[in-house]
Every structure is written in C-alpha cells, then in structure tokens.
Design an enzyme around this catalytic site. Sequence first.
Site, PDB file in Angstrom:
ATOM      1  N   ASN A 296      43.659  44.340  26.847  1.00 44.27           N
ATOM      2  CA  ASN A 296      44.278  45.353  27.606  1.00 44.27           C
ATOM      3  C   ASN A 296      45.799  45.104  27.500  1.00 44.27           C
ATOM      4  OD1 ASN A 296      45.263  46.954  29.776  1.00 44.27           O
ATOM      5  ND2 ASN A 296      44.380  45.711  31.277  1.00 44.27           N
TER       6      ASN A 296
ATOM      7  N   LYS B  74      48.133  47.243  28.605  1.00 39.75           N
ATOM      8  CA  LYS B  74      48.733  47.816  29.725  1.00 39.75           C
ATOM      9  C   LYS B  74      49.918  48.628  29.382  1.00 39.75           C
ATOM     10  CE  LYS B  74      47.154  43.655  32.140  1.00 39.75           C
ATOM     11  NZ  LYS B  74      47.549  42.639  33.171  1.00 39.75           N
TER      12      LYS B  74
ATOM     13  N   HIS C  80      40.795  48.477  37.249  1.00 41.39           N
ATOM     14  CA  HIS C  80      41.538  47.448  37.067  1.00 41.39           C
ATOM     15  C   HIS C  80      42.576  47.177  38.390  1.00 41.39           C
ATOM     16  CE1 HIS C  80      45.042  44.795  35.663  1.00 41.39           C
ATOM     17  NE2 HIS C  80      44.176  44.394  34.720  1.00 41.39           N
TER      18      HIS C  80
ATOM     19  N   GLU D 157      45.471  46.703  38.996  1.00 39.64           N
ATOM     20  CA  GLU D 157      46.635  47.147  38.989  1.00 39.64           C
ATOM     21  C   GLU D 157      46.490  48.540  39.375  1.00 39.64           C
ATOM     22  OE1 GLU D 157      48.154  45.950  34.977  1.00 39.64           O
ATOM     23  OE2 GLU D 157      48.211  43.868  35.626  1.00 39.64           O
TER      24      GLU D 157
ATOM     25  N   GLU E   7      37.927  39.856  37.224  1.00 40.07           N
ATOM     26  CA  GLU E   7      39.345  39.248  37.210  1.00 40.07           C
ATOM     27  C   GLU E   7      39.876  38.898  38.589  1.00 40.07           C
ATOM     28  OE1 GLU E   7      41.035  41.375  33.560  1.00 40.07           O
ATOM     29  OE2 GLU E   7      41.236  42.814  35.055  1.00 40.07           O
TER      30      GLU E   7
ATOM     31  N   GLY F 241      48.266  37.626  34.799  1.00 42.82           N
ATOM     32  CA  GLY F 241      49.421  37.555  34.434  1.00 42.82           C
ATOM     33  C   GLY F 241      50.337  36.447  35.020  1.00 42.82           C
TER      34      GLY F 241
ATOM     35  N   SER G 258      44.578  35.513  32.646  1.00 39.19           N
ATOM     36  CA  SER G 258      45.189  34.456  31.614  1.00 39.19           C
ATOM     37  C   SER G 258      44.436  33.711  30.652  1.00 39.19           C
ATOM     38  CB  SER G 258      45.999  33.601  32.667  1.00 39.19           C
ATOM     39  OG  SER G 258      46.740  34.196  33.454  1.00 39.19           O
TER      40      SER G 258
HETATM   41  P1  PGA Z   1      46.180  38.634  31.648  1.00 31.20           P
HETATM   42  O1  PGA Z   1      45.622  40.103  32.127  1.00 31.20           O
HETATM   43  O2  PGA Z   1      45.516  38.148  30.488  1.00 31.20           O
HETATM   44  O3  PGA Z   1      47.805  38.952  30.968  1.00 31.20           O
HETATM   45  O4  PGA Z   1      46.196  37.781  32.746  1.00 31.20           O
HETATM   46  C1  PGA Z   1      44.404  40.208  32.117  1.00 31.20           C
HETATM   47  C2  PGA Z   1      44.181  41.464  32.623  1.00 31.20           C
HETATM   48  O5  PGA Z   1      44.974  42.245  33.448  1.00 31.20           O
HETATM   49  O6  PGA Z   1      43.141  42.417  32.444  1.00 31.20           O
END
Ligand code: PGA
Length: 255
Positions: A9, A11, A96, A98, A168, A174, A214
Amino acid sequence: MRSFLIAGNWKMNASPSEGVEKARIIQQKLSGKNLHNTLLICPSFITIPAVQGELHHASVKVGAQNVSEQEDGAYTGEVSTGMLKDAGCKYVITGHSERREYYHETSELIARKTKKVLESGLKPILCVGEKLESRKAGDQEKIVADQLKPVFDTIPSHLARNMVIAYEPVWAIGTGETATPEQAQEMHASIRKMISDSWGDEIATSIQILYGGSMKPANAEELLSQPDVDGGLIGGASLQPESFLEILEIAESLV
Ligand code: PGA
C-alpha cells in the site's frame, strides 16, 4: 496449496515517474521467475497506469487504495470500479483505517464499497482493526466484529468468496510497533470464526486474511508462519522495492 498475498500500500507516496522507477526494479528482479504467491502493488490512482505499464509478470498485480460506491456519473473527484478495471487493476483496498479516521468513512459505507467491488469482479481487501485504547481495554474482537457486521449483513456468500480481509491494528500502522505473532494469530483465527459463522466454513477456509501494521523483512517470517496469516498489507516497507521483494522472498520460502 496455501498461497500468500503480499500487498504493498503505497498510500499518498510515489508520483507516476517515481512509480515507474519502483515498478521497473520489481519487474527486473522478478522477470523469468516463477512465483507461488501473488505480489500486489496499490499506488495512488494517478500512478496506477504508469505502474501497470511496467509490470509484465503473471503473479504481479496492481490495485487501488480506494473506490467509489457509485457506478458512474456526477460524483466529482471519485473513481469507479469500471475505471479501475479498465486501468488493469485486480484488487481494491476498502476501509483502510486512514480512510475511516481522516475521511470519516463508516463501516456501512465501507460495506457498500466492498460489495460494489465484488460485483464488479475486482477483489476487495477489506481492512479492519482496533485502536490502541481498545486493545488496552481488551475490546479488539468486539471492535472488529462491529466493523465486520455491516459487511456480513450486506454481502451475500456467493460474492464473499472473492474477498480478502486485512487485519490491521491501528496502533501498529506506521508506528514501527508490530502485533506479536501470537496477537496476530489470535485475531486472524477469531476473524475466520466470524466469517464461518456468517458465510460458512468453506468460505472461511478459502478467504485470505492478511496482517498489516509495520510488517517488514525482520518480522515477516514469524508473522507469515502463523497458520491463519495468509499474507501482508505493507505500507512503509513496500516503498523500497528491495525490502518489499525481501518480504516476498520470505513468503516464497514458506510455501
Ligand atoms: P505500515 O502500513 O506497513 O507502514 O504500518 C500498513 C498499512 O497501513 O496498510
């Protein structure tokens, strides 16, 4: 046979020209190699065609990070499933955290988007997961069950078999903090049970449940080794082709 989905992803990173650079490296490294697993890249809408144009490998797919729940028409700023298909996408991330947090997408809207994606023949990667305060209170299963309820209510089982779910935990996205393999396995097993209760055993067994938060080369092996972890949704570590491919290599070594 078990197979993993290793999904990146990106983003709101990687312009079209930057995407081309990354995709070229991936294509070059994988060219001529037979893969047991699927590698998926989800760039921003505008970078999708550029990335798609560089990838020529049967096991490497492109997907989107979001989609409209509408078919077409006067919806300024939106992108439809039909457009994504035409651009060569095979998957769409829905729900997601976010999007839930910053764009106020509700679980009901996300369920409608997910259904739209399934009806179009694309595969949704539906994201669920709890925030830190819920994890601290031990409420993670309840939160995820609440997020999934409208999905179970909206989507009939004949469509559901093409779904992918990503667990997640928001506190791991992140942050560099990862769920332990035990925490991931526990939640994945519990999500599989919820699927089984709603759509039956056969679908519960076949649906891929990815872990996100992560994931990186250093922790991918222990996470992917869990019996109910069928892949990863990877943000930060997917932006570097080298680390993304390292995770794929780990997945290849496990099947
Ligand atoms: P990350 O993001 O691997 O940077 O933690 C995962 C995601 O938001 O899908």
